[in-house]
Motif scaffolding. Sequence first.
Motif, mmCIF file in Angstrom:
data_model
loop_
_atom_site.group_PDB
_atom_site.id
_atom_site.type_symbol
_atom_site.label_atom_id
_atom_site.label_comp_id
_atom_site.label_asym_id
_atom_site.label_seq_id
_atom_site.Cartn_x
_atom_site.Cartn_y
_atom_site.Cartn_z
ATOM 1 N N THR A 41 0.854 -1.179 0.000
ATOM 2 C CA THR A 41 0.000 0.000 0.000
ATOM 3 C C THR A 41 0.892 1.231 0.000
ATOM 4 O OG1 THR A 41 -1.757 -1.163 1.164
ATOM 5 C CG2 THR A 41 -1.776 1.239 1.316
ATOM 6 N N GLU A 42 0.570 2.184 -0.851
ATOM 7 C CA GLU A 42 1.326 3.429 -0.906
ATOM 8 C C GLU A 42 0.590 4.496 -0.105
ATOM 9 O OE1 GLU A 42 3.674 3.364 -5.065
ATOM 10 O OE2 GLU A 42 1.515 3.719 -5.211
ATOM 11 N N ILE A 43 1.353 5.268 0.663
ATOM 12 C CA ILE A 43 0.809 6.289 1.552
ATOM 13 C C ILE A 43 1.588 7.574 1.311
ATOM 14 C CG2 ILE A 43 0.353 6.897 3.960
ATOM 15 C CD1 ILE A 43 0.817 3.741 4.420
ATOM 16 N N PHE A 44 0.870 8.700 1.236
ATOM 17 C CA PHE A 44 1.506 9.976 0.933
ATOM 18 C C PHE A 44 0.983 11.055 1.870
ATOM 19 C CE2 PHE A 44 1.143 7.431 -2.877
ATOM 20 C CZ PHE A 44 2.447 7.406 -3.334
ATOM 21 N N GLY A 45 1.885 11.915 2.331
ATOM 22 C CA GLY A 45 1.471 13.021 3.176
ATOM 23 C C GLY A 45 2.655 13.695 3.839
ATOM 24 N N GLU A 46 2.343 14.642 4.711
ATOM 25 C CA GLU A 46 3.375 15.371 5.440
ATOM 26 C C GLU A 46 4.029 14.459 6.480
ATOM 27 O OE1 GLU A 46 4.652 18.355 4.875
ATOM 28 O OE2 GLU A 46 3.320 18.555 3.142
ATOM 29 N N TYR A 47 5.332 14.640 6.655
ATOM 30 C CA TYR A 47 6.159 13.765 7.479
ATOM 31 C C TYR A 47 5.535 13.447 8.840
ATOM 32 C CZ TYR A 47 10.118 11.962 10.085
ATOM 33 O OH TYR A 47 10.928 11.163 10.855
#
Length: 82
Positions: A41-47
Amino acid sequence: MYLSVQLSCYPLKEDYKQPIWDLIARLEQSGLEVYPGRMSTEIFGEYDEVMKVLADAMKWSFETYGKSVFVAKIMEGDRRPR
């Protein structure tokens, strides 16, 4: 700082599908961009938000389903699919 994460979860039990589906559902409810795939699963966002969500999701998984192996690839930058 923006993060791109590829996360795989391998529950150490015979009925391994339900823990994975529940983990993905939990990640999707986080408000982050989540793209489930067949192997990860790919997850994207601010650190800060991504790291908090990952920590909370893994802790929840261990407490709910027991032993699992998590493999994460974490990269600084935006690698979202276009």
